[in-house]
Write a protein that holds these residues in place. Structure first.
Motif, PDB file in Angstrom:
ATOM      1  N   LEU A  92      49.450   5.910  86.419  1.00 53.95           N
ATOM      2  CA  LEU A  92      48.611   7.035  87.205  1.00 53.95           C
ATOM      3  C   LEU A  92      47.221   7.369  86.734  1.00 53.95           C
ATOM      4  CD1 LEU A  92      51.630   9.685  87.669  1.00 53.95           C
ATOM      5  CD2 LEU A  92      50.320   8.258  89.356  1.00 53.95           C
TER       6      LEU A  92
ATOM      7  N   VAL B  99      49.346  -2.206  86.231  1.00 51.42           N
ATOM      8  CA  VAL B  99      48.642  -3.017  87.298  1.00 51.42           C
ATOM      9  C   VAL B  99      47.286  -2.526  87.524  1.00 51.42           C
ATOM     10  CG1 VAL B  99      48.947  -4.348  89.349  1.00 51.42           C
ATOM     11  CG2 VAL B  99      50.873  -3.860  88.184  1.00 51.42           C
TER      12      VAL B  99
ATOM     13  N   ILE C 258      51.523  15.294  90.596  1.00 52.86           N
ATOM     14  CA  ILE C 258      52.612  14.533  91.246  1.00 52.86           C
ATOM     15  C   ILE C 258      53.767  13.751  90.662  1.00 52.86           C
ATOM     16  CG2 ILE C 258      51.454  14.755  93.661  1.00 52.86           C
ATOM     17  CD1 ILE C 258      51.728  11.489  93.420  1.00 52.86           C
ATOM     18  N   TRP C 259      53.395  13.603  89.335  1.00 51.47           N
ATOM     19  CA  TRP C 259      54.217  12.881  88.368  1.00 51.47           C
ATOM     20  C   TRP C 259      55.725  13.738  88.288  1.00 51.47           C
ATOM     21  CZ3 TRP C 259      55.278   8.237  87.203  1.00 51.47           C
ATOM     22  CH2 TRP C 259      56.202   8.027  86.019  1.00 51.47           C
TER      23      TRP C 259
ATOM     24  N   GLN D 284      53.648  15.458  98.257  1.00 53.22           N
ATOM     25  CA  GLN D 284      52.628  16.040  99.339  1.00 53.22           C
ATOM     26  C   GLN D 284      51.867  17.277  98.745  1.00 53.22           C
ATOM     27  OE1 GLN D 284      55.874  15.828  99.330  1.00 53.22           O
ATOM     28  NE2 GLN D 284      57.107  17.312  99.974  1.00 53.22           N
TER      29      GLN D 284
ATOM     30  N   GLU E 126      59.600   9.737  98.738  1.00 54.93           N
ATOM     31  CA  GLU E 126      58.175  10.154  98.360  1.00 54.93           C
ATOM     32  C   GLU E 126      57.573  10.428  99.746  1.00 54.93           C
ATOM     33  OE1 GLU E 126      56.202  10.438  95.608  1.00 54.93           O
ATOM     34  OE2 GLU E 126      57.918  10.079  94.473  1.00 54.93           O
ATOM     35  N   TYR E 127      56.832  11.566  99.668  1.00 55.56           N
ATOM     36  CA  TYR E 127      56.126  12.096 100.914  1.00 55.56           C
ATOM     37  C   TYR E 127      54.483  12.312 100.534  1.00 55.56           C
ATOM     38  CZ  TYR E 127      60.923  13.092 102.184  1.00 55.56           C
ATOM     39  OH  TYR E 127      62.400  13.226 102.474  1.00 55.56           O
ATOM     40  N   PHE E 128      53.627  11.924 101.588  1.00 56.42           N
ATOM     41  CA  PHE E 128      52.458  12.139 101.496  1.00 56.42           C
ATOM     42  C   PHE E 128      51.788  12.928 102.557  1.00 56.42           C
ATOM     43  CE2 PHE E 128      53.399   8.290 103.359  1.00 56.42           C
ATOM     44  CZ  PHE E 128      52.615   8.200 104.640  1.00 56.42           C
TER      45      PHE E 128
ATOM     46  N   ASP F 199      45.485   6.501 100.442  1.00 59.57           N
ATOM     47  CA  ASP F 199      45.672   6.259  99.196  1.00 59.57           C
ATOM     48  C   ASP F 199      47.272   6.508  98.627  1.00 59.57           C
ATOM     49  OD1 ASP F 199      45.555   5.277  96.517  1.00 59.57           O
ATOM     50  OD2 ASP F 199      44.478   7.100  95.729  1.00 59.57           O
TER      51      ASP F 199
ATOM     52  N   THR G  99      48.626   5.205  96.065  1.00 62.48           N
ATOM     53  CA  THR G  99      49.011   4.804  94.619  1.00 62.48           C
ATOM     54  C   THR G  99      49.742   5.610  93.825  1.00 62.48           C
ATOM     55  OG1 THR G  99      46.905   5.105  94.219  1.00 62.48           O
ATOM     56  CG2 THR G  99      47.161   2.975  94.610  1.00 62.48           C
ATOM     57  N   PRO G 100      49.434   7.177  93.864  1.00 64.27           N
ATOM     58  CA  PRO G 100      50.469   7.788  92.917  1.00 64.27           C
ATOM     59  C   PRO G 100      51.808   7.731  93.376  1.00 64.27           C
ATOM     60  CG  PRO G 100      48.390   8.838  93.865  1.00 64.27           C
ATOM     61  CD  PRO G 100      48.281   7.853  94.477  1.00 64.27           C
ATOM     62  N   GLN G 101      51.987   7.947  94.765  1.00 65.12           N
ATOM     63  CA  GLN G 101      53.393   7.672  95.144  1.00 65.12           C
ATOM     64  C   GLN G 101      54.104   6.526  94.840  1.00 65.12           C
ATOM     65  OE1 GLN G 101      51.141   8.874  96.808  1.00 65.12           O
ATOM     66  NE2 GLN G 101      51.432  10.832  97.908  1.00 65.12           N
TER      67      GLN G 101
ATOM     68  N   THR H  69      53.164   4.547  92.291  1.00 59.67           N
ATOM     69  CA  THR H  69      53.287   4.611  90.884  1.00 59.67           C
ATOM     70  C   THR H  69      54.920   5.203  90.389  1.00 59.67           C
ATOM     71  OG1 THR H  69      51.020   4.911  90.486  1.00 59.67           O
ATOM     72  CG2 THR H  69      52.592   5.275  88.620  1.00 59.67           C
ATOM     73  N   ARG H  70      55.208   6.409  91.322  1.00 59.35           N
ATOM     74  CA  ARG H  70      56.611   6.711  90.904  1.00 59.35           C
ATOM     75  C   ARG H  70      57.662   5.956  91.494  1.00 59.35           C
ATOM     76  NH1 ARG H  70      56.609  13.090  91.422  1.00 59.35           N
ATOM     77  NH2 ARG H  70      58.046  12.838  93.051  1.00 59.35           N
TER      78      ARG H  70
ATOM     79  N   LYS I 122      57.483   2.602  91.788  1.00 59.71           N
ATOM     80  CA  LYS I 122      57.611   1.278  91.022  1.00 59.71           C
ATOM     81  C   LYS I 122      58.189   1.816  89.666  1.00 59.71           C
ATOM     82  CE  LYS I 122      54.818  -1.965  88.982  1.00 59.71           C
ATOM     83  NZ  LYS I 122      53.457  -2.377  88.410  1.00 59.71           N
TER      84      LYS I 122
ATOM     85  N   MET J  36      49.772  -3.168  93.725  1.00 56.97           N
ATOM     86  CA  MET J  36      50.422  -2.359  92.615  1.00 56.97           C
ATOM     87  C   MET J  36      51.152  -3.414  91.806  1.00 56.97           C
ATOM     88  SD  MET J  36      49.551   1.153  92.418  1.00 56.97           S
ATOM     89  CE  MET J  36      51.164   1.769  91.775  1.00 56.97           C
TER      90      MET J  36
END
Lengths: 290, 395
Positions: free
Chosen positions: A7, A138, A257-258, A263, B209-211, B217, B219-221, B223-224, B226, B252
């Motif tokens: 992150l 990555v 968001i971790w 959202q 996960e929601y965005f 982007d 990548t944060p979602q 990452t979780r 993954k 990723m």
């Protein structure tokens, strides 16, 4: 733990674009006091300039990106010369120019949509993506390029503003344009220069965005919004502060968001802005006024 | 005396002629008025021609208009041509409502074609209030079902995502699923309906996960996701975002299968090689279907777009070419001022089964959404290959 590191790496990559946008926006606001919404359209001009050079004219990707940045510079300078300056001449208030700029952004986004379509545009001969894996962590060669370019551009502008004679004059105009005029410094020339540098940074952000994935016409508004948030929370005119502020905001948004649902990212960004505005309204990295 | 009688007769004849002429003129005028009221059947198209959904709103609109053109080329509906009035919803509910109000109040149309769940939900109360029919070609949130005055020519998301999940669970044998969707009813509600079903089958949902809509982007979602180590990633996202999403999944280093419910040529431009192996679950528009309707429409649509048409575009054509036409014909049987929303609604409910470019019939089910075949495709080298048909959606 590796997820957390991932992150933070992601935050670096996102921050590379945000730093350029914020530094460019902040510099323009610092020097000209213009709330430059068209900065979002300049960001798009950088990306779409590269698309035109690469896809339509067949120019190699490196030169296409360079042309993208130049397009953005030209776009920004023209905005100052032919949009803001006439309004300033007739004595328009900052609020009037703010509204003109917002209207121009809405019109320009529609123009981009007419020319390039609503879907995302990409560079057809983009750099080949190489993925580097270290355990669960990555990153790609494009990520490294994005961070490197942003870092280089920010350092170059800081150096220019602090150590070159012209840079010092830009800062002088920003501090007190009337006083600068009495010393024979023509402030309008330095307004144009500030727009050129700030727009170049936004254009580079647009180029980074397009090599990282693609660009669509509606990304301009969000770009300028985040650019403005970071510029204000870092302290207007602080290029290094903007870069650091962008990184900190990106880290807050990613780490937030971790533990929170994804959202909430935008809510976190605005939450940070509110907090800074309450605790240190002049910006986190703003020094004392000289 | 004789003279007076003759004058009386003349007056009676004159009056009779006058009455006949007046009545005749009244009848003729009345008929003319009735005909002029229906010199065309105007209906509304309220689709996103700009904004984040403009990418697929424009071709959808072109397909609805193609249906109108085809109907008019064949002499219209019982001799009366169709006329489409197009309004841009600009991909947001506020402008969607403005477009709807303009169509029903200003142009007085009794039939409107729309799409996108949030916009359709905002327009539907207006449809009820003004007594017009709202038809939907692509809004597929679970709450598109059983809404008064709203009829869909598309299969709604819970059925598609359930079919997708069923296929992954039974054909791929995966058990740990990660769902990712937009933070809106078309995303959250769908996942909240399907995720418990996955767990009921014996699978485990390791991430939801929601965005924000419009994001590019992920990548944060990711990452979780993954970190949750799923066997498969399932997403019901649409539009420009899909290309970015698919690219970022592979960037990723996530190697597990990914199944989407949408993937366009524009998405491929963004995702490129990252889309190899991508699974897509969507309505099955079979270009090889021997139906004369499919064989007539598919090549023309392909030529018009310079690419193969998508199912939601076909849904748009079905609405103007078949649903509206059949509803008008049925409504006409009722006589009087028949081109009204109420009559069209009753006609759709009565007919329920319509011709379709999909080859099979378009059935509008009891829940007012479509029943159609769903298929699983795989992306290979930039083109979609049919893998298999999914089990029909359970209503």
């Amino acid at each position: 733990m590796e997820g957390l590191i991932q992150l933070i790496i992601g935050a670096f990559v996102v921050a590379s674009e945000l730093a350029l946008l914020a530094a460019g926006f902040g510099l323009i606001f610092y020097v000209t006091q213009t709330f430059h919404f068209v900065h979002g359209a300049v960001f798009l001009a950088g990306g779409y300039g590269a698309v035109v050079a690469s896809n339509w004219l067949g120019i190699p990707v490196v030169f296409s990106l360079l042309l993208g940045v130049l397009t953005a510079v030209l776009f920004g300078v023209c905005t100052e010369r032919f949009l803001y300056r006439p309004f300033r001449r007739i004595g328009a208030t900052h609020l009037a120019i703010f509204i003109v700029s917002l209207g121009a952004l809405i019109i320009l986004e529609s123009v981009y949509e007419i020319i390039f379509g609503a879907e995302a545009s990409v560079i057809s001969n983009n750099f080949k993506t190489r993925i580097y894996t270290r355990g669960l962590i990555v990153f790609t060669n494009i990520d490294c390029l994005a961070v490197g370019l942003a870092l280089f551009a920010c350092l170059a502008v800081i150096f220019y503003l602090h150590y070159s004679p012209t840079g010092r004059l830009i800062r002088a105009v920003a501090n007190n344009p009337e006083l600068a005029e009495t010393f024979g410094i023509e402030s309008s020339r330095f307004f144009l220069l500030a727009f050129a540098i700030g727009s170049g940074m936004a254009g580079l952000a647009g180029c980074i965005h397009i090599i990282r994935g693609g660009l669509s016409p509606l990304m301009g508004a969000e770009a300028v919004l985040f650019g403005a948030i970071i510029a204000f929370l870092s302290g207007i005119g602080k290029i290094g502060g903007a870069a650091l502020g962008a990184f900190l905001l990106a880290v807050c948004m990613n780490l937030g968001i971790w533990k929170l649902p994804g959202q909430w990212q935008h809510t976190i960004a605005f939450g940070v802005l509110f907090l800074v505005m309450i605790l240190k309204p002049e910006g986190v990295f703003a020094g004392r006024k000289s | 005396m004789k003279g007076k009688k003759g004058l009386g007769k003349c007056l009676i004849v004159l009056l009779s002629v006058l009455v006949i002429v007046t009545v005749g003129l009244w009848v003729v005028a009345g008929t003319a008025e009735a005909k002029s009221a229906y010199k065309e059947y105007a209906f509304g198209i309220a689709l996103p021609l700009s904004g984040p959904f403009g990418e697929y709103g424009k071709p959808q609109s072109e397909c609805v208009l193609m249906g109108v053109e085809d109907v008019n080329k064949m002499g219209g509906v019982n001799g009366v041509p169709l006329k489409a009035i197009v309004e841009d919803t600009k991909s947001n509910p506020k402008d969607g409502v403005t477009a709807m109000i303009k169509l029903v109040d200003m142009y007085k149309v009794p039939f409107v074609v729309t799409t996108t769940s949030s916009i359709t939900k905002a327009q539907q109360p207006i449809a009820v209030d003004r007594k017009v029919v709202l038809t939907n070609l692509g809004a597929w949130g679970p709450d598109m079902a059983n809404r008064p005055n709203l009829y869909s020519s598309c299969v709604i998301a819970p059925y598609v995502l359930k079919a997708a999940s069923w296929d992954l669970f039974n054909k791929l044998g995966v058990r740990k699923a990660a769902y990712i969707a937009t933070n809106d009813p078309a995303g959250v509600d769908v996942v909240e309906v399907v995720a418990p079903i996955w767990e009921k089958w014996g699978g485990k949902v390791v991430a939801k996960e929601y965005f924000q809509g419009g994001a590019s982007d992920f990548t944060p979602q990711l990452t979780r996701i993954k970190a949750a180590n799923p066997d498969v990633i399932l997403t019901p996202i649409h539009g420009t975002a899909v290309g970015f999403f698919v690219k970022q999944v592979r960037d990723m280093g996530i190697k597990v299968p990914v199944m989407t419910t949408y993937f366009s040529a524009a998405n491929y431009k963004v995702a490129g090689e990252s889309s190899d192996g991508l699974l897509i679950c969507c309505e099955y528009l079979d270009k090889n279907n021997p139906s004369p309707i499919t064989q007539d429409w598919y090549p023309r649509a392909t030529k018009m777009f310079g690419r193969e048409p998508y199912y939601h575009e076909a849904n748009g054509y079905d609405l103007s070419r078949f649903v509206l036409v059949e509803a008008i014909k049925e409504s006409e049987k009722m006589g009087g001022d028949f081109y009204t929303g109420e009559n069209l609604k009753n006609a759709i409910v009565k007919i329920r089964t319509f011709d379709s470019v999909f080859g099979s019939k378009l059935i509008i089910g009891e829940d007012q959404t479509a029943i159609k075949p769903i298929a699983i495709f795989e992306m290979k080298g930039g083109s979609k290959k049919l893998l298999r048909l999914a089990p029909p959606p359970e209503k």
